[in-house]
Structures are given as C-alpha cells and as structure tokens.
Design an enzyme around this catalytic site. Structure first.
Site, PDB file in Angstrom:
ATOM      1  N   VAL A 173     -17.388   4.300  -1.756  1.00  0.00           N
ATOM      2  CA  VAL A 173     -17.997   3.018  -1.377  1.00  0.00           C
ATOM      3  C   VAL A 173     -19.298   3.268  -0.616  1.00  0.00           C
ATOM      4  O   VAL A 173     -20.315   2.612  -0.876  1.00  0.00           O
ATOM      5  CB  VAL A 173     -17.041   2.191  -0.487  1.00  0.00           C
ATOM      6  CG1 VAL A 173     -17.681   0.852  -0.133  1.00  0.00           C
ATOM      7  CG2 VAL A 173     -15.703   1.964  -1.183  1.00  0.00           C
ATOM      8  N   GLY A 201     -19.077   8.883   0.550  1.00  0.00           N
ATOM      9  CA  GLY A 201     -17.847   8.463  -0.123  1.00  0.00           C
ATOM     10  C   GLY A 201     -18.112   7.536  -1.293  1.00  0.00           C
ATOM     11  O   GLY A 201     -19.265   7.164  -1.555  1.00  0.00           O
ATOM     12  N   LYS A 220       0.870  -1.186   0.000  1.00  0.00           N
ATOM     13  CA  LYS A 220       0.000   0.000   0.000  1.00  0.00           C
ATOM     14  C   LYS A 220       0.898   1.225   0.000  1.00  0.00           C
ATOM     15  O   LYS A 220       2.053   1.158   0.445  1.00  0.00           O
ATOM     16  CB  LYS A 220      -0.849  -0.012   1.275  1.00  0.00           C
ATOM     17  CG  LYS A 220      -2.038   0.880   1.230  1.00  0.00           C
ATOM     18  CD  LYS A 220      -3.291   0.147   0.811  1.00  0.00           C
ATOM     19  CE  LYS A 220      -4.502   1.040   0.820  1.00  0.00           C
ATOM     20  NZ  LYS A 220      -5.733   0.336   0.505  1.00  0.00           N
ATOM     21  N   GLY A 252     -19.378   7.810   6.597  1.00  0.00           N
ATOM     22  CA  GLY A 252     -18.697   7.990   5.307  1.00  0.00           C
ATOM     23  C   GLY A 252     -19.652   7.679   4.155  1.00  0.00           C
ATOM     24  O   GLY A 252     -19.245   7.225   3.091  1.00  0.00           O
TER      25      GLY A 252
HETATM   26  P1  NAD Z   1     -13.780   8.121  -0.045  1.00  0.00           P
HETATM   27  O1  NAD Z   1     -12.719   9.099   0.277  1.00  0.00           O
HETATM   28  O2  NAD Z   1     -14.492   8.234  -1.330  1.00  0.00           O
HETATM   29  O3  NAD Z   1     -14.900   8.111   1.099  1.00  0.00           O
HETATM   30  C1  NAD Z   1     -14.644   8.322   2.434  1.00  0.00           C
HETATM   31  C2  NAD Z   1     -15.762   9.213   2.958  1.00  0.00           C
HETATM   32  O4  NAD Z   1     -15.613   9.343   4.369  1.00  0.00           O
HETATM   33  C3  NAD Z   1     -15.738  10.631   2.365  1.00  0.00           C
HETATM   34  O5  NAD Z   1     -17.007  10.965   1.865  1.00  0.00           O
HETATM   35  C4  NAD Z   1     -15.328  11.500   3.542  1.00  0.00           C
HETATM   36  O6  NAD Z   1     -15.900  12.786   3.490  1.00  0.00           O
HETATM   37  C5  NAD Z   1     -15.899  10.696   4.709  1.00  0.00           C
HETATM   38  N1  NAD Z   1     -15.289  10.979   5.997  1.00  0.00           N
HETATM   39  C6  NAD Z   1     -13.996  11.215   6.299  1.00  0.00           C
HETATM   40  N2  NAD Z   1     -13.858  11.435   7.617  1.00  0.00           N
HETATM   41  C7  NAD Z   1     -15.085  11.306   8.161  1.00  0.00           C
HETATM   42  C8  NAD Z   1     -15.600  11.406   9.479  1.00  0.00           C
HETATM   43  N3  NAD Z   1     -14.819  11.673  10.518  1.00  0.00           N
HETATM   44  N4  NAD Z   1     -16.923  11.190   9.668  1.00  0.00           N
HETATM   45  C9  NAD Z   1     -17.740  10.918   8.642  1.00  0.00           C
HETATM   46  N5  NAD Z   1     -17.310  10.818   7.364  1.00  0.00           N
HETATM   47  C10 NAD Z   1     -16.004  11.014   7.130  1.00  0.00           C
HETATM   48  O7  NAD Z   1     -13.113   6.672   0.131  1.00  0.00           O
HETATM   49  P2  NAD Z   1     -13.678   5.280  -0.345  1.00  0.00           P
HETATM   50  O8  NAD Z   1     -12.931   4.863  -1.544  1.00  0.00           O
HETATM   51  O9  NAD Z   1     -15.163   5.296  -0.357  1.00  0.00           O
HETATM   52  O10 NAD Z   1     -13.178   4.332   0.845  1.00  0.00           O
HETATM   53  C11 NAD Z   1     -13.821   4.333   2.110  1.00  0.00           C
HETATM   54  C12 NAD Z   1     -13.123   3.346   3.039  1.00  0.00           C
HETATM   55  O11 NAD Z   1     -13.164   2.032   2.488  1.00  0.00           O
HETATM   56  C13 NAD Z   1     -11.632   3.647   3.260  1.00  0.00           C
HETATM   57  O12 NAD Z   1     -11.266   3.279   4.570  1.00  0.00           O
HETATM   58  C14 NAD Z   1     -10.936   2.738   2.260  1.00  0.00           C
HETATM   59  O13 NAD Z   1      -9.634   2.411   2.651  1.00  0.00           O
HETATM   60  C15 NAD Z   1     -11.846   1.542   2.316  1.00  0.00           C
HETATM   61  N6  NAD Z   1     -11.799   0.738   1.098  1.00  0.00           N
HETATM   62  C16 NAD Z   1     -12.134   1.293  -0.093  1.00  0.00           C
HETATM   63  C17 NAD Z   1     -12.111   0.506  -1.233  1.00  0.00           C
HETATM   64  C18 NAD Z   1     -12.521   1.055  -2.574  1.00  0.00           C
HETATM   65  O14 NAD Z   1     -12.764   0.251  -3.482  1.00  0.00           O
HETATM   66  N7  NAD Z   1     -12.646   2.345  -2.733  1.00  0.00           N
HETATM   67  C19 NAD Z   1     -11.717  -0.841  -1.156  1.00  0.00           C
HETATM   68  C20 NAD Z   1     -11.408  -1.374   0.093  1.00  0.00           C
HETATM   69  C21 NAD Z   1     -11.457  -0.572   1.223  1.00  0.00           C
END
Ligand code: NAD
Length: 354
Positions: free
Chosen positions: A185, A183, A80, A180
């Site tokens: 996901v 976001g 990572k 979140g």
């Molecule tokens: P993203 O950045 O699109 O979404 C994260 C969301 O969390 C954002 O909307 C952000 O505003 C919100 N956020 C941040 N701090 C916050 C808080 N304190 N309270 C409430 N909301 C808050 O990221 P993503 O790609 O959707 O990933 C989300 C999580 O899933 C991450 O931990 C990532 O590592 C994990 N993940 C993502 C994927 C993927 O395919 N994108 C795969 C595996 C794991």
C-alpha cells in the site's frame, strides 16, 4: 493468556486455533461477526514473538474488520486470521494449503484474503483446499492485489483530512511522512502523493525497496525510528499497528495522522491524546477500506470497477461525517467512528435475531 477476557474479544462469534504438524502451521482465525454476512478479512503472515501476540493481533484485527466492513456499508461481517511464521525452513505452498483446510472447516463463516506478508500467489495455495478465499490473481471476477485500491482510499482520506486541517485538499507542497513506504500500500500511496505534488519523507525496514522508491520519486529517506520526529504536515502510517503510543505520540509534529495501517492507535485513549495535541486523526478502518471494497467486488461474482469507485466516494463522505461529528461533539474521531460502527453492528445483530 486470556481469550474471553481479552479487551478485543468483544463477543467474537468464533475463534479457531488451527495447527498442522506436517507443515508447521499455527494459525488463529477470528470470526468477530457474521451479522451482516460471512466474516471477510485478510490473513497475516508474521513472525510473532509468542502465541499471545498472535492472538492479540487476530482479535484486534478481526474486530477492526467488522467495524471497517460495516462503515463501508458492505453486506459482509468481519473476521481476520494470522499465521505464525515458522522459525525454520518451511514449504510455503503446503503451509498455505493447510491454512486453507482450516478455513474450510468454518464452512464459509470466514472468507480469507491477503494481508501483511501474504501475496495473491499464497491465495492460490489456499484455494487448493477451500473455495472460501478471495484476492486471487486470476479467474472469474478475480480482483487481484487489493493494495492499489486501499492506497487510493487512503489518498482520498488524506485529501479530506487536509481540507479540514489546512483548508484545502490540495497536497502540493505538503510535507508527508510515510512509514512502510516500500510496502504494497505504501508504495502506491507514495506515487499518488508525489503526483499530487507532495514532498515525501519516507521510511521502511526494507532498504532495497526504499532505495528504489527514493530514486523513483526523489523522496527524502529517514531511518525507521526517525519518522516520528519529522517536521511534516501529515503522517501516514502504512506499516504495522500500535505505533501511536505513549513513547511516540509526544514526538509527532504533524497536524494530521492518516494512513493505511490497521490499529494505528495502541489503545483507544490515544485518540484523545491526538485530539489534545491538535492532531486530526482519520480513523484507520474508515480510510483503509478500499482493499475490502475491491475484494467485495470479487465475492459478489461480478467485479465492477464503477461500483468500487462509488464506494470510495462513500468512504470520503463517511470520513467527512465522522470528522464533523467529532468536531461538533468535541470528541476524538476514533471514538465517534467506533460508536457509529457498534450501533450499526448492534442493529444488524438485532435484525438477524428477529
Ligand atoms: P506490506 O507488508 O506490503 O507493507 C508493510 C511495509 O511496512 C513493508 O514494506 C515493511 O518492510 C514495512 N515495515 C514493517 N515494519 C516497519 C517499521 N518498523 N518501520 C518502517 N517500515 C516497516 O503490507 P501492506 O499490504 O502494504 O499493508 C500495510 C498496512 O496496511 C498493514 O497494517 C495492513 O494491515 C494495512 N492494510 C492493508 C491493506 C491492503 O490492501 N494491503 C488493506 C487494509 C489495511
């Protein structure tokens, strides 16, 4: 700042610290294991308080990718990377191109993709300086944004967890708190849950995104910190890691924690704390593997949606096995999952060495 002594160092094969004055790049790439193949894992772009916080994230996430990839039985290792967001103005394309140069120096030991704060367009910038990149929006076998598949895997994981906790996979009428939610996901997950008839309680620090989702799904919006206090059935953390910790765990009123965020437990002993409180925990790296499964389709050069769906079926089965073993052994599910992942990795290391 310790590196070799870091709790998540865990015999990382390599850790690369990369800087580039011209673009302001400060990046850390963790290659935890290549025993099963090149280390694959996303790149996070985040405003870290300091380099120690960035290193902590890189090591924990990289170790987690090894566990995730081996649990999904993918022929890849785990790694990572994190890029520390520059404080002032910066040229995003140049920054990600410089990051690509750093990735390239590893000669394929690490293949990057999107994570929090990074989009498929950033991967196009990375591609200018290295071929060791996936999650591209177009091109041969391009898999694009992995988030919809991650969300589908998490949705399936929530249903498996609901079956254990409530005796049915049916989510209609279940109150589900999503952190979140706006976001990548989180939003896809909310749509799945809403379609399945769940009652959603959502939060995010991105207010416009949250309002859009509220209007679209008719969900109840709460302030970011209030999400822990909700009287709900399921809590789905889909923002950042380390949110199940000493000062939040006692506030949870749910029966299940199952979400997309990596490293939801601040420390491994939080798994036992959840178990003590009768809260079922679906290990994050088991149910959030959909994205890496999708990316794997791209790496193989022959993207096949049917193969992806088969792997998501496997994810449900693996979660079921972990929860069975946790129940029969009376142990926390996170520790059972870690044991299985470590044993598989050891096996791969031994086979590679032989
Ligand atoms: P993203 O950045 O699109 O979404 C994260 C969301 O969390 C954002 O909307 C952000 O505003 C919100 N956020 C941040 N701090 C916050 C808080 N304190 N309270 C409430 N909301 C808050 O990221 P993503 O790609 O959707 O990933 C989300 C999580 O899933 C991450 O931990 C990532 O590592 C994990 N993940 C993502 C994927 C993927 O395919 N994108 C795969 C595996 C794991």
């Amino acid at each position: 700042m310790s590196v070799f002594e870091h709790p998540s160092f865990d015999n990382h094969e390599k850790v690369l610290f990369a800087t580039d004055d011209a673009t302001g790049l400060k990046a850390i790439i963790g290659v935890h294991s290549t025993a099963r193949g090149p280390a694959v894992g996303g790149c996070r772009f985040w405003s870290y308080e300091n380099s120690e916080a960035a290193l902590n994230d890189a090591l924990r996430l990289s170790q987690g990718m090894s566990y995730k990839n081996v649990m999904a039985d993918l022929p890849i290792g785990g790694g990572k990377s994190v890029i520390m967001k520059p404080a002032g103005a910066f040229d995003r394309d140049a920054l990600f191109t410089a990051f690509g140069r750093a990735v390239d120096t590893l000669g394929g030991a690490y293949i990057t993709a999107e994570d929090v704060g990074v989009s498929p367009a950033d991967m196009v910038s990375v591609r200018k300086s290295t071929k060791f990149v996936t999650g591209l929006p177009e091109g041969e076998a391009a898999s694009g944004d992995p988030s919809p598949v991650t969300a589908e895997g998490v949705f399936r994981g929530i249903k498996v967890s609901a079956e254990r906790a409530f005796g049915s996979r049916d989510l209609s009428g279940k109150r589900i708190a999503v952190q979140g939610a706006a976001g990548h996901v989180g939003a896809y997950l909310c749509r799945h849950l809403s379609e399945a008839g769940a009652e959603l309680i959502i939060t995010d620090i991105n207010e416009p995104g949250l309002c859009k989702l509220e209007a679209e799904l008719g969900a109840t919006v709460v302030a970011p910190d209030a999400i822990y206090d909700q009287q709900a059935d399921i809590f789905a953390p889909c923002a950042l890691g380390s949110i199940i910790k000493a000062d939040t765990i006692g506030r949870l009123k749910v029966k299940v924690v199952a979400g997309a965020a990596n490293n939801q437990l601040a420390t491994r002993d939080m798994g036992a704390e959840l178990q003590k409180r009768g809260i079922l925990y679906a290990p994050d790296y088991v149910i959030n593997a959909g994205g890496i499964i999708n990316v794997m389709g791209e790496i193989s050069g022959d993207f096949d949606p049917k193969w992806v769906q088969g792997k998501l079926d496997g994810l449900e089965k693996t979660l079921g096995e972990i929860l069975d073993r946790a129940e029969s052994e009376g142990r926390p599910s996170n520790l059972v999952a870690d044991d299985i992942a470590r044993a598989r990795l050891e096996n791969a290391r031994a086979q590679k060495a032989a």
